[in-house]
Design a protein around this motif. Sequence first.
Motif, PDB file in Angstrom:
ATOM      1  N   ALA A  15     -47.816-128.181  49.979  1.00  0.00           N
ATOM      2  CA  ALA A  15     -47.322-127.703  49.112  1.00  0.00           C
ATOM      3  C   ALA A  15     -45.695-126.936  49.628  1.00  0.00           C
ATOM      4  N   LEU A  16     -47.010-125.736  49.942  1.00  0.00           N
ATOM      5  CA  LEU A  16     -46.182-124.745  50.951  1.00  0.00           C
ATOM      6  C   LEU A  16     -44.707-124.857  51.765  1.00  0.00           C
ATOM      7  N   CYS A  19     -42.438-126.416  49.666  1.00  0.00           N
ATOM      8  CA  CYS A  19     -41.845-125.968  49.131  1.00  0.00           C
ATOM      9  C   CYS A  19     -40.498-124.828  49.594  1.00  0.00           C
ATOM     10  N   ILE A  22     -36.874-126.566  50.607  1.00  0.00           N
ATOM     11  CA  ILE A  22     -36.140-127.222  49.958  1.00  0.00           C
ATOM     12  C   ILE A  22     -35.413-125.608  49.806  1.00  0.00           C
ATOM     13  N   THR A  23     -36.337-124.581  49.828  1.00  0.00           N
ATOM     14  CA  THR A  23     -36.029-123.243  49.078  1.00  0.00           C
ATOM     15  C   THR A  23     -34.740-122.926  50.486  1.00  0.00           C
ATOM     16  N   THR A  60     -34.774-126.332  42.240  1.00  0.00           N
ATOM     17  CA  THR A  60     -36.016-125.861  42.814  1.00  0.00           C
ATOM     18  C   THR A  60     -36.917-125.265  41.845  1.00  0.00           C
ATOM     19  N   ALA A  63     -38.528-128.213  41.855  1.00  0.00           N
ATOM     20  CA  ALA A  63     -39.759-128.685  43.210  1.00  0.00           C
ATOM     21  C   ALA A  63     -41.110-127.939  43.305  1.00  0.00           C
ATOM     22  N   TYR A  64     -41.056-126.829  42.900  1.00  0.00           N
ATOM     23  CA  TYR A  64     -42.042-125.682  42.671  1.00  0.00           C
ATOM     24  C   TYR A  64     -42.982-126.290  41.431  1.00  0.00           C
ATOM     25  N   THR A  66     -43.490-129.480  40.624  1.00  0.00           N
ATOM     26  CA  THR A  66     -44.255-130.635  40.863  1.00  0.00           C
ATOM     27  C   THR A  66     -45.182-130.091  42.209  1.00  0.00           C
ATOM     28  N   ALA A  67     -44.406-129.160  43.328  1.00  0.00           N
ATOM     29  CA  ALA A  67     -45.472-129.274  43.920  1.00  0.00           C
ATOM     30  C   ALA A  67     -47.363-128.092  43.202  1.00  0.00           C
ATOM     31  N   HIS A 123     -40.440-133.247  55.477  1.00  0.00           N
ATOM     32  CA  HIS A 123     -40.990-134.253  54.253  1.00  0.00           C
ATOM     33  C   HIS A 123     -41.974-135.163  55.165  1.00  0.00           C
TER      34      HIS A 123
END
Length: 169
Positions: A15-16, A19, A22-23, A60, A63-64, A66-67, A123
């Motif tokens: 997840a980290l 994120c 994506i960020t 974004t 996405a966070y 979701t993670a 990913h």
Amino acid sequence: MFNPLQERIEHGHYALFFCLAITLHNVEESIWLPRWSQSAYSIQQPVSSNEFHFAVLVITALAYLTAFFFVQFAHSPLAKYAFSGFLGAMILNTFFPHALSTIVMKAYAPGLLTGLLLIVPIHAFILYQLHKQRIVTFKEIVLSTIIVGAVLLLLIPTLFALANRFVVY
């Protein structure tokens, strides 16, 4: 042997990195894409900074979330499919539209560099690990990528419209 804490830590690492990639990708897009879109009218509708920044912020945040749900509820089918679908959709996003736009316009499309250097390798590695650990099958990755990708594609114009109506800065 199944160790829930170890599993959660491992999923937290996935997840980290998800994120982070994506960020950084969305920061690159936020800086250059609105102005770039003004000259890319043949392949993309021009987008204002207000529209784009609002949409990228919401995506974004999704996405966070979701993670987060993947880490907290890893055994939930919805959580793992949403996470794997977001991973796959972002890989596709690197090639369609970023790489394709760069080729068609013969000029760099913002987001391509971070897409190729961060999104695709990170990913793809996470998807490989999720598949290797039998968390998701290849078929589930493909299907969730298509569904999440379609949802994101439908969400973007809606977010642009909301930004036009409510966001002024």
